[in-house]
Scaffold this active site. Sequence first.
Site, PDB file in Angstrom:
ATOM      1  N   HIS A   6      82.136  86.292 113.921  1.00  0.00           N
ATOM      2  CA  HIS A   6      81.905  85.645 115.226  1.00  0.00           C
ATOM      3  C   HIS A   6      80.567  84.907 115.255  1.00  0.00           C
ATOM      4  O   HIS A   6      80.463  83.825 115.822  1.00  0.00           O
ATOM      5  CB  HIS A   6      81.892  86.676 116.363  1.00  0.00           C
ATOM      6  CG  HIS A   6      83.235  86.991 116.910  1.00  0.00           C
ATOM      7  ND1 HIS A   6      84.049  86.048 117.486  1.00  0.00           N
ATOM      8  CD2 HIS A   6      83.905  88.164 116.984  1.00  0.00           C
ATOM      9  CE1 HIS A   6      85.171  86.626 117.894  1.00  0.00           C
ATOM     10  NE2 HIS A   6      85.112  87.911 117.598  1.00  0.00           N
ATOM     11  N   HIS A  57      84.124  91.582 111.114  1.00  0.00           N
ATOM     12  CA  HIS A  57      84.716  90.865 112.243  1.00  0.00           C
ATOM     13  C   HIS A  57      83.626  90.300 113.156  1.00  0.00           C
ATOM     14  O   HIS A  57      83.662  89.123 113.531  1.00  0.00           O
ATOM     15  CB  HIS A  57      85.636  91.828 113.017  1.00  0.00           C
ATOM     16  CG  HIS A  57      86.309  91.224 114.191  1.00  0.00           C
ATOM     17  ND1 HIS A  57      87.654  90.917 114.188  1.00  0.00           N
ATOM     18  CD2 HIS A  57      85.853  90.873 115.418  1.00  0.00           C
ATOM     19  CE1 HIS A  57      87.976  90.400 115.367  1.00  0.00           C
ATOM     20  NE2 HIS A  57      86.904  90.375 116.137  1.00  0.00           N
ATOM     21  N   GLU A  58      82.642  91.127 113.509  1.00  0.00           N
ATOM     22  CA  GLU A  58      81.583  90.688 114.425  1.00  0.00           C
ATOM     23  C   GLU A  58      80.668  89.654 113.773  1.00  0.00           C
ATOM     24  O   GLU A  58      80.264  88.677 114.411  1.00  0.00           O
ATOM     25  CB  GLU A  58      80.776  91.883 114.937  1.00  0.00           C
ATOM     26  CG  GLU A  58      81.587  92.873 115.758  1.00  0.00           C
ATOM     27  CD  GLU A  58      82.419  92.262 116.871  1.00  0.00           C
ATOM     28  OE1 GLU A  58      81.971  91.275 117.503  1.00  0.00           O
ATOM     29  OE2 GLU A  58      83.539  92.744 117.104  1.00  0.00           O
ATOM     30  N   CYS A 100      91.270  90.956 118.819  1.00  0.00           N
ATOM     31  CA  CYS A 100      89.970  90.428 119.222  1.00  0.00           C
ATOM     32  C   CYS A 100      89.958  90.230 120.725  1.00  0.00           C
ATOM     33  O   CYS A 100      90.941  89.740 121.305  1.00  0.00           O
ATOM     34  CB  CYS A 100      89.715  89.106 118.506  1.00  0.00           C
ATOM     35  SG  CYS A 100      88.162  88.315 118.939  1.00  0.00           S
TER      36      CYS A 100
END
Length: 178
Positions: A152, A148-149, A106
């Site tokens: 966030h 993953h995004e 990351c």
Amino acid sequence: IVQTGDPVLRQQGRWLNRADITSPQIQELIELMRETMREAPGVGLAAPQIGESIQLAVIEDRAEYLADIPAEQLAKYQRAPVPFHVIINPKLTVVGDASVEFYEGCLSVEGFTAVVVRALNVRVECLNEKGEELTINAHGWYARILQHEIDHLNGTLYIDRMNTRTFSTAENMFRFRA
């Protein structure tokens, strides 16, 4: 790029309405994020990673990033180029039971990597940079990037999902795993 420990990375991002999305400020932010992601380089960048607690991420897995990766490794990761696009206010749905574990890094946890289990197939309903509805059906590495995004945007980092015994510097992962 904001690094882990900054509170913005642990907040739920604010949803954007269509007027927000088409505003000059958000359109400029999207361009800044594209440039920042490419300069890093990375395959995704969420607004919280640049200090903006909003539900917006940019994604792109450029062919040039894959050029030096052997074909058998690309097949193993189920990885192929993904054109640049924007996801806003995403709703992620896991499709099926299949999952896969691979190392993840990351841009906000610079220099480290760990194994993370992710769904192999996902569907994402979101808005694009024009405020238009978009449905993305993703598989393999692309599905991993989306998960993953979107994490966030919800205040979650890959280190929250990692197999802690695999946590390593990126340098050592390549040195001892290769």
